[in-house]
Each structure stands twice: as C-alpha cells, then as structure tokens.
Design an enzyme around this catalytic site. Structure first.
Site, PDB file in Angstrom:
ATOM      1  N   SER A  41       0.583  -1.469  -0.491  1.00  0.00           N
ATOM      2  CA  SER A  41      -0.139   0.125  -0.160  1.00  0.00           C
ATOM      3  C   SER A  41       1.032   1.358  -0.244  1.00  0.00           C
ATOM      4  O   SER A  41       2.110   1.625   0.404  1.00  0.00           O
ATOM      5  CB  SER A  41      -0.841   0.180   0.949  1.00  0.00           C
ATOM      6  OG  SER A  41      -1.703   1.103   1.699  1.00  0.00           O
ATOM      7  N   TYR A  73      -2.210  -0.449  10.448  1.00  0.00           N
ATOM      8  CA  TYR A  73      -2.448  -0.541   9.493  1.00  0.00           C
ATOM      9  C   TYR A  73      -1.471  -0.694   8.541  1.00  0.00           C
ATOM     10  O   TYR A  73      -0.563  -2.058   7.933  1.00  0.00           O
ATOM     11  CB  TYR A  73      -3.701  -0.247   8.933  1.00  0.00           C
ATOM     12  CG  TYR A  73      -3.659  -0.493   6.961  1.00  0.00           C
ATOM     13  CD1 TYR A  73      -4.206  -1.495   6.236  1.00  0.00           C
ATOM     14  CD2 TYR A  73      -3.119   0.510   5.938  1.00  0.00           C
ATOM     15  CE1 TYR A  73      -4.658  -1.534   4.852  1.00  0.00           C
ATOM     16  CE2 TYR A  73      -3.021   0.024   4.517  1.00  0.00           C
ATOM     17  CZ  TYR A  73      -3.726  -1.295   4.156  1.00  0.00           C
ATOM     18  OH  TYR A  73      -3.948  -1.823   2.945  1.00  0.00           O
TER      19      TYR A  73
HETATM   20  N1  LIG Z   1      -7.839  -0.489  -2.156  1.00  0.00           N
HETATM   21  C1  LIG Z   1      -7.389   0.253  -1.587  1.00  0.00           C
HETATM   22  O1  LIG Z   1      -7.860   1.541  -2.113  1.00  0.00           O
HETATM   23  C2  LIG Z   1      -5.749  -0.379  -1.624  1.00  0.00           C
HETATM   24  C3  LIG Z   1      -4.778   0.252  -1.157  1.00  0.00           C
HETATM   25  C4  LIG Z   1      -3.631   0.084  -0.836  1.00  0.00           C
HETATM   26  C5  LIG Z   1      -3.945  -1.176  -0.643  1.00  0.00           C
HETATM   27  N2  LIG Z   1      -4.881  -1.753  -0.540  1.00  0.00           N
HETATM   28  C6  LIG Z   1      -4.363  -3.591  -0.765  1.00  0.00           C
HETATM   29  O2  LIG Z   1      -4.798  -4.403  -1.731  1.00  0.00           O
HETATM   30  C7  LIG Z   1      -5.227  -5.444  -1.275  1.00  0.00           C
HETATM   31  C8  LIG Z   1      -6.886  -5.793  -1.800  1.00  0.00           C
HETATM   32  O3  LIG Z   1      -7.300  -5.341  -0.947  1.00  0.00           O
HETATM   33  P1  LIG Z   1      -9.030  -4.721  -1.949  1.00  0.00           P
HETATM   34  O4  LIG Z   1      -8.643  -3.093  -2.400  1.00  0.00           O
HETATM   35  O5  LIG Z   1      -8.966  -5.301  -2.858  1.00  0.00           O
HETATM   36  O6  LIG Z   1     -10.311  -5.145  -0.977  1.00  0.00           O
HETATM   37  P2  LIG Z   1     -11.115  -5.750  -1.015  1.00  0.00           P
HETATM   38  O7  LIG Z   1     -11.642  -5.496  -2.158  1.00  0.00           O
HETATM   39  O8  LIG Z   1     -11.527  -5.805   0.433  1.00  0.00           O
HETATM   40  O9  LIG Z   1      -9.968  -7.681  -1.691  1.00  0.00           O
HETATM   41  C9  LIG Z   1      -9.740  -8.110   0.037  1.00  0.00           C
HETATM   42  C10 LIG Z   1      -9.646  -9.358  -0.425  1.00  0.00           C
HETATM   43  O10 LIG Z   1      -9.086  -9.675   0.364  1.00  0.00           O
HETATM   44  C11 LIG Z   1      -9.734 -11.188   0.757  1.00  0.00           C
HETATM   45  N3  LIG Z   1      -9.856 -11.718   2.405  1.00  0.00           N
HETATM   46  C12 LIG Z   1      -9.600 -10.911   4.090  1.00  0.00           C
HETATM   47  N4  LIG Z   1      -9.482 -12.003   4.209  1.00  0.00           N
HETATM   48  C13 LIG Z   1      -9.226 -12.649   4.248  1.00  0.00           C
HETATM   49  C14 LIG Z   1      -7.965 -13.941   4.825  1.00  0.00           C
HETATM   50  N5  LIG Z   1      -8.434 -14.239   6.201  1.00  0.00           N
HETATM   51  N6  LIG Z   1      -8.160 -15.364   3.718  1.00  0.00           N
HETATM   52  C15 LIG Z   1      -8.309 -14.848   3.125  1.00  0.00           C
HETATM   53  N7  LIG Z   1      -8.483 -14.103   2.212  1.00  0.00           N
HETATM   54  C16 LIG Z   1      -9.599 -12.952   2.465  1.00  0.00           C
HETATM   55  C17 LIG Z   1     -11.293 -11.143   1.331  1.00  0.00           C
HETATM   56  O11 LIG Z   1     -12.509 -11.890   0.432  1.00  0.00           O
HETATM   57  P3  LIG Z   1     -13.078 -12.639   1.386  1.00  0.00           P
HETATM   58  O12 LIG Z   1     -13.842 -11.871   2.344  1.00  0.00           O
HETATM   59  O13 LIG Z   1     -13.589 -13.923   0.702  1.00  0.00           O
HETATM   60  O14 LIG Z   1     -12.077 -13.503   2.145  1.00  0.00           O
HETATM   61  C18 LIG Z   1     -11.322  -9.846  -0.710  1.00  0.00           C
HETATM   62  O15 LIG Z   1     -11.104 -10.435  -1.207  1.00  0.00           O
HETATM   63  C19 LIG Z   1      -5.304  -5.929   0.050  1.00  0.00           C
HETATM   64  O16 LIG Z   1      -3.955  -6.056   0.646  1.00  0.00           O
HETATM   65  C20 LIG Z   1      -5.346  -4.230   0.531  1.00  0.00           C
HETATM   66  O17 LIG Z   1      -4.493  -4.184   1.964  1.00  0.00           O
HETATM   67  C21 LIG Z   1      -5.678  -1.851  -1.231  1.00  0.00           C
END
Ligand SMILES: NC(=O)c1ccc[n+]([C@@H]2O[C@H](COP(=O)([O-])OP(=O)(O)OC[C@H]3O[C@@H](n4cnc5c(N)ncnc54)[C@H](OP(=O)(O)O)[C@@H]3O)[C@@H](O)[C@H]2O)c1
Length: 245
Positions: A142, A155
């Site tokens: 991130s 975080y």
């Molecule tokens: N979106 C942003 O602004 C942003 C910015 C910086 C970094 N990120 C990073 O990008 C990555 C993806 O996040 P996203 O933004 O796409 O959010 P998201 O739509 O909430 O996706 C998160 C994914 O992680 C899975 N997950 C959560 N807990 C889990 C567990 N215990 N075991 C297995 N899977 C799990 C969720 O699936 P289930 O609930 O089905 O398990 C979901 O598929 C994360 O690492 C996040 O920190 C995102």
C-alpha cells in the site's frame, strides 16, 4: 504470445477488488488463474465469469491466517497443473481507527491477515519454487508502506512489514525467483467496508472519492509478471493522479 500466457498464477483475496480484477486481466492474457479467499460462492462466480469469457480458472476457499489452508491452496494448484509460476499475496483488511480507541481485535486481525497471510503464502510457495528453480511472488502492500497517517498506524505497520519482508525475500532468493511489491493508493474495492470506527469511516469515505479502478493495479501486476525471467520489477507504487498522499 505474452510472457503471461500459460503461466499458473495463484491469487489470494480474489473474491473482490484488486484480486478479482487481477484474476480477470491475467486470465484474459492467457494465464491459468487459481483464485483463493474465504467466500467460496463469490469465487465460484468469478471462475464462471472468467470461463465464460474464454479463460482458464479454478478456485479454492482459504483463510490466509491459517497456514494449512494456504499450503493446501498451493498443493492443490501444483497437483492440478504441475507447477506454480506466480503467487499474488493480495488478501488484506483495513479496519482503521485511532490507537486510543484500543481496538485490539482489529489490530490483531490486520497483523494476522496482512502480515501472517503473506508469510504463509511465502512458506507454502517458496520450497516449490526453489525446486522448480523459477517462480514469482507479487506481494500487495500500500502507499501505507511508505508513510503513516492518523487512524492508520497499525495498518501502515503491517504494510511496512510486507515491504520489509518482500525486500528481504528478494535479496535471499534472487537468481531464480522474482519478488515484486505492488503498492496501491486509493483504489475502488470493498476494503473500506472493514472499518468499524465511525470517524475513520467518514474520513475514508471522503478520501475514496478519487479512487482509481482496481484494473489499474491489475495492470501493474501484469506488467511485473510479463517481464522476461531475468528482469525483476521490485517495487511499483500506483496511485490516483489527484492523490496528495
Ligand atoms: N483498495 C485500496 O484503496 C487499497 C490501497 C492500498 C492497498 N490495498 C491492498 O490491496 C489488497 C486487496 O484489497 P482490495 O482493495 O481489493 O479490498 P477488498 O475488495 O476488500 O479485497 C480484499 C480481499 O481479501 C480477502 N480476504 C480478507 N481476509 C481474508 C482472509 N483471512 N483469508 C483470505 N482472504 C481474505 C477478501 O475475500 P474474503 O472476504 O472472501 O475472504 C477479498 O477478496 C489488500 O492487501 C489491501 O490492503 C488496497
């Protein structure tokens, strides 16, 4: 033919957001994608959509906080396809709050999913990649891996840790195995849904107005994968042009 074509790519957190977009994009470019997350029904829908579009995909439920689940995910892919070319350690949660709110359960959840989850992916995939003498880890961190802001201390700590682990891994395994850190800025996804703290939620709602689509991060991941085997894209930061952070 792209360098993605034919690769076996495992993606954690593929049921929504960045993981889902990455699975779609890589499958469209000829990769065989193996989707993992806790919500099996969501994964099965994603697999059906990718298959319908002419791609090759399969899925398996996993909780990245459980080492045995992640190992079973990697073993499943190896048994089915004979090898694993890329593991995208993408699953993450972001329940933001000020430290004085003392939401210890949420701190622990972030440590378990965001740090231990990535370590479990490495533990499950590294011996296999060393045997294969090839492979790639793409760890999703991130912009919070580079700077800290109020409500995001824990975080950010987890994402600084992912950055440190990725760099250490790169130094140790370079030669045959590539390690890439992809650090998104604010991106459209379900991530902010995990915020229980009202104040942090309101700030985030405002901040997320400039979010870029998840496909923007998927393209960065694809870029790192499609490079020739002797080229390691070590770090990519991808954020909205309008983002001051
Ligand atoms: N979106 C942003 O602004 C942003 C910015 C910086 C970094 N990120 C990073 O990008 C990555 C993806 O996040 P996203 O933004 O796409 O959010 P998201 O739509 O909430 O996706 C998160 C994914 O992680 C899975 N997950 C959560 N807990 C889990 C567990 N215990 N075991 C297995 N899977 C799990 C969720 O699936 P289930 O609930 O089905 O398990 C979901 O598929 C994360 O690492 C996040 O920190 C995102």
């Amino acid at each position: 033919m792209s360098n993605i074509d034919g690769k076996i790519v495992l993606i954690t957190g593929a049921s929504s957001g960045i993981g889902e977009a990455t699975a779609r994009l890589l499958a469209a470019q000829g990769a065989t994608v193996v989707l993992g997350a806790r919500r099996l029904q969501q994964l099965e829908k994603r697999v059906a959509e990718i298959t319908e579009a002419g791609g090759v995909a399969t899925c398996r439920a996993l909780d990245v906080t459980r080492r045995e689940d992640v190992q079973a995910f990697v073993d499943f892919a190896e048994q089915r396809f004979g090898r694993v070319d890329v593991i995208v350690n993408n699953a993450g949660v972001m329940p933001l709050s000020r430290l004085d709110a003392l939401k210890l359960d949420e701190w622990n959840r972030m440590i378990d999913v965001n740090i231990r989850g990535v370590l479990h992916g490495i533990a499950a995939g590294l011996p296999l990649m060393q045997r294969q003498r090839s492979g790639q880890f793409v760890n999703v961190a991130s912009i919070g891996a580079y700077a800290v802001s109020p409500t995001a201390a824990v975080y950010c700590a987890t994402k600084y840790a992912v950055r440190a682990i990725s760099e250490g891994l790169r130094q140790e395994v370079g030669g045959d195995i590539r390690v890439t850190l992809v650090s998104p800025g604010v991106t459209d996804s379900e991530l902010a849904d995990s915020i229980s703290d009202e104040g942090a939620r309101a700030v985030m709602r405002d901040f997320r107005r400039i979010a870029i689509p998840a496909e923007a991060i998927a393209r960065a991941i694809a870029y790192a994968i499609e490079q020739p085997a002797d080229v390691d894209v070590s770090e990519l930061v991808v954020r909205p042009t309008a983002s001051p952070y």
